[in-house]
Design a protein around this motif. Structure first.
Motif, PDB file in Angstrom:
ATOM      1  N   GLY A  42      72.556 101.206 100.313  1.00 38.95           N
ATOM      2  CA  GLY A  42      73.735 100.997  99.478  1.00 38.95           C
ATOM      3  C   GLY A  42      73.980  99.520  99.212  1.00 38.95           C
ATOM      4  O   GLY A  42      74.447  99.134  98.135  1.00 38.95           O
ATOM      5  N   ARG A  46      74.930  97.505  95.779  1.00 40.66           N
ATOM      6  CA  ARG A  46      76.110  96.620  95.762  1.00 40.66           C
ATOM      7  C   ARG A  46      75.714  95.208  95.318  1.00 40.66           C
ATOM      8  O   ARG A  46      76.444  94.545  94.582  1.00 40.66           O
ATOM      9  CB  ARG A  46      76.760  96.578  97.155  1.00 40.66           C
ATOM     10  CG  ARG A  46      77.453  97.876  97.532  1.00 40.66           C
ATOM     11  CD  ARG A  46      77.906  97.887  98.980  1.00 40.66           C
ATOM     12  NE  ARG A  46      78.556  99.148  99.311  1.00 40.66           N
ATOM     13  CZ  ARG A  46      79.847  99.415  99.101  1.00 40.66           C
ATOM     14  NH1 ARG A  46      80.639  98.481  98.604  1.00 40.66           N
ATOM     15  NH2 ARG A  46      80.342 100.590  99.417  1.00 40.66           N
ATOM     16  N   SER A  98      82.384  98.176  94.935  1.00 43.21           N
ATOM     17  CA  SER A  98      82.031  99.574  95.245  1.00 43.21           C
ATOM     18  C   SER A  98      81.979 100.414  93.978  1.00 43.21           C
ATOM     19  O   SER A  98      81.049 101.197  93.769  1.00 43.21           O
ATOM     20  CB  SER A  98      83.059 100.201  96.204  1.00 43.21           C
ATOM     21  OG  SER A  98      83.118  99.477  97.401  1.00 43.21           O
ATOM     22  N   ALA A 101      79.024  99.368  91.882  1.00 37.27           N
ATOM     23  CA  ALA A 101      77.762  99.810  92.490  1.00 37.27           C
ATOM     24  C   ALA A 101      77.505 101.273  92.164  1.00 37.27           C
ATOM     25  O   ALA A 101      76.374 101.680  91.881  1.00 37.27           O
ATOM     26  CB  ALA A 101      77.815  99.605  94.002  1.00 37.27           C
ATOM     27  N   SER A 102      78.564 102.067  92.177  1.00 35.42           N
ATOM     28  CA  SER A 102      78.422 103.495  91.894  1.00 35.42           C
ATOM     29  C   SER A 102      77.934 103.692  90.445  1.00 35.42           C
ATOM     30  O   SER A 102      77.113 104.571  90.176  1.00 35.42           O
ATOM     31  CB  SER A 102      79.767 104.182  92.135  1.00 35.42           C
ATOM     32  OG  SER A 102      79.671 105.549  91.860  1.00 35.42           O
ATOM     33  N   ALA A 105      74.264 102.520  90.215  1.00 33.60           N
ATOM     34  CA  ALA A 105      73.376 103.448  90.911  1.00 33.60           C
ATOM     35  C   ALA A 105      73.074 104.702  90.084  1.00 33.60           C
ATOM     36  O   ALA A 105      72.171 105.461  90.413  1.00 33.60           O
ATOM     37  CB  ALA A 105      74.005 103.855  92.251  1.00 33.60           C
ATOM     38  N   GLN A 118      62.805  99.350  98.821  1.00 32.19           N
ATOM     39  CA  GLN A 118      63.315 100.160  99.933  1.00 32.19           C
ATOM     40  C   GLN A 118      62.171 100.627 100.823  1.00 32.19           C
ATOM     41  O   GLN A 118      62.266 100.589 102.056  1.00 32.19           O
ATOM     42  CB  GLN A 118      64.086 101.366  99.389  1.00 32.19           C
ATOM     43  CG  GLN A 118      65.359 100.966  98.664  1.00 32.19           C
ATOM     44  CD  GLN A 118      66.041 102.165  98.025  1.00 32.19           C
ATOM     45  OE1 GLN A 118      66.769 102.891  98.683  1.00 32.19           O
ATOM     46  NE2 GLN A 118      65.800 102.373  96.749  1.00 32.19           N
ATOM     47  N   GLY A 131      71.700 106.127 103.125  1.00 32.64           N
ATOM     48  CA  GLY A 131      72.094 106.039 101.723  1.00 32.64           C
ATOM     49  C   GLY A 131      72.492 107.391 101.169  1.00 32.64           C
ATOM     50  O   GLY A 131      73.219 108.149 101.830  1.00 32.64           O
ATOM     51  N   ASP A 133      69.958 109.098  98.893  1.00 28.35           N
ATOM     52  CA  ASP A 133      68.729 109.815  98.511  1.00 28.35           C
ATOM     53  C   ASP A 133      67.564 109.444  99.415  1.00 28.35           C
ATOM     54  O   ASP A 133      66.416 109.498  99.002  1.00 28.35           O
ATOM     55  CB  ASP A 133      68.378 109.488  97.049  1.00 28.35           C
ATOM     56  CG  ASP A 133      68.095 107.995  96.840  1.00 28.35           C
ATOM     57  OD1 ASP A 133      68.472 107.191  97.715  1.00 28.35           O
ATOM     58  OD2 ASP A 133      67.481 107.662  95.816  1.00 28.35           O
ATOM     59  N   ASP A 186      78.833 110.025  92.292  1.00 33.71           N
ATOM     60  CA  ASP A 186      77.563 110.081  93.024  1.00 33.71           C
ATOM     61  C   ASP A 186      76.946 111.490  92.997  1.00 33.71           C
ATOM     62  O   ASP A 186      75.735 111.639  92.980  1.00 33.71           O
ATOM     63  CB  ASP A 186      77.757 109.636  94.488  1.00 33.71           C
ATOM     64  CG  ASP A 186      78.111 108.140  94.604  1.00 33.71           C
ATOM     65  OD1 ASP A 186      77.913 107.402  93.608  1.00 33.71           O
ATOM     66  OD2 ASP A 186      78.588 107.728  95.672  1.00 33.71           O
TER      67      ASP A 186
HETATM   68  O1   DC Z   1      76.567 103.537 100.873  1.00 34.46           O
HETATM   69  P1   DC Z   1      77.377 102.617  99.983  1.00 34.46           P
HETATM   70  O2   DC Z   1      78.829 103.032  99.844  1.00 34.46           O
HETATM   71  O3   DC Z   1      77.250 101.188 100.385  1.00 34.46           O
HETATM   72  O4   DC Z   1      76.713 102.749  98.510  1.00 34.46           O
HETATM   73  C1   DC Z   1      77.175 102.019  97.412  1.00 34.46           C
HETATM   74  C2   DC Z   1      76.909 102.802  96.130  1.00 34.46           C
HETATM   75  O5   DC Z   1      75.498 102.918  95.900  1.00 34.46           O
HETATM   76  C3   DC Z   1      77.467 104.230  96.134  1.00 34.46           C
HETATM   77  O6   DC Z   1      78.225 104.470  94.961  1.00 34.46           O
HETATM   78  C4   DC Z   1      76.280 105.136  96.103  1.00 34.46           C
HETATM   79  C5   DC Z   1      75.121 104.268  95.700  1.00 34.46           C
HETATM   80  N1   DC Z   1      73.933 104.537  96.479  1.00 34.46           N
HETATM   81  C6   DC Z   1      72.964 105.321  95.906  1.00 34.46           C
HETATM   82  O7   DC Z   1      73.137 105.805  94.795  1.00 34.46           O
HETATM   83  N2   DC Z   1      71.810 105.566  96.578  1.00 34.46           N
HETATM   84  C7   DC Z   1      71.618 105.059  97.797  1.00 34.46           C
HETATM   85  N3   DC Z   1      70.488 105.314  98.421  1.00 34.46           N
HETATM   86  C8   DC Z   1      72.625 104.276  98.406  1.00 34.46           C
HETATM   87  C9   DC Z   1      73.768 104.041  97.722  1.00 34.46           C
END
Ligand code: DC
Length: 226
Positions: A42, A46, A98, A101-102, A105, A118, A131, A133, A186
């Protein structure tokens, strides 16, 4: 990859779940107990969001964001996140980042750009990756897959405490609303939506302590590894 090279890859424990389900704390502690590396995936989303905000890149410009993700100059030092030499550990936890980031993502080119980065965290003696996925897309061959949940109210309460401890003032009702909105984004996005892998173990942490959850994950891993 051949089956043989898969067998020889360092083991991965994939821990997925919604926002504030306790994944971060649990994953870091499991990694510490087992002496494994740790990936907070995540944080990468971010960092892309924060950099985009700083450079004035539109959150809808998938190609520009993917290019940014590919060139991201980020390092992890223990629990500290460093972006281009600057410590941004707390900055990337703000609600504004946050939410951004959503959105970031949800873009397939950004997710593709972060995939190799990753997977590069998979190094001996093993990796705990957390995370949304990890078990479904990034490490489908993980030795153990865990899906953590907790009620939305409990997750808001935990996030509230986390933010207050850091001196950030927030309202509980705003947090519940924001967590629900982020969950929806998400879960409903077209690419790599948040969902439990078929072979993941579901743990509802609503009334469990961190220690309980860590113990459960480590015991399961050890029973599979032996
Ligand atoms: O886990 P987190 O709250 O720090 O994640 C931030 C954002 O990133 C959240 O909206 C979901 C997304 N995310 C994602 O889509 N895939 C991941 N593997 C990790 C986070």
């Amino acid at each position: 990859m051949t089956d043989r090279s898969l067998e020889e890859s360092p083991p991965v424990i994939a821990i997925d779940g919604p926002a504030a389900s306790g994944k971060g704390t649990v994953a870091q502690e499991v990694a510490r107990v087992l002496g494994f590396h740790y990936l907070d995936s995540g944080a990468l989303y971010r960092l892309v969001a924060l950099t985009a905000q700083r450079r004035g890149i539109e959150l809808s410009d998938a190609q520009a964001l993917a290019a940014l993700a590919r060139g991201l100059e980020a390092t992890f030092d223990g629990d500290q996140v460093i972006l281009e030499g600057e410590r941004v550990t707390d900055t990337i936890r703000s609600e504004a980042v946050s939410q951004a980031a959503s959105r970031v993502a949800a873009l397939a080119p950004v997710r593709a750009a972060l995939l190799a980065r990753q997977r590069a965290f998979r190094r001996p003696p093993g990796l705990v990756a957390e995370g949304r996925d990890m078990g479904t897309q990034v490490f489908p061959d993980a030795r153990l897959k865990i899906f953590l949940t907790a009620s939305a109210e409990e997750r808001a309460r935990r996030r509230y405490k986390q933010l207050m401890d850091k001196g950030m003032r927030v309202s509980m009702s705003d947090l519940i609303r924001e967590i629900a909105e982020r969950d929806r984004q998400d879960r409903e996005r077209a690419v790599a939506p948040l969902k439990q892998a078929e072979d993941a173990v579901l743990i509802d942490t609503t009334s469990l302590s961190v220690e309980d959850v860590v113990r459960a994950v480590v015991e399961r891993y050890r029973s599979r590894a032996s």
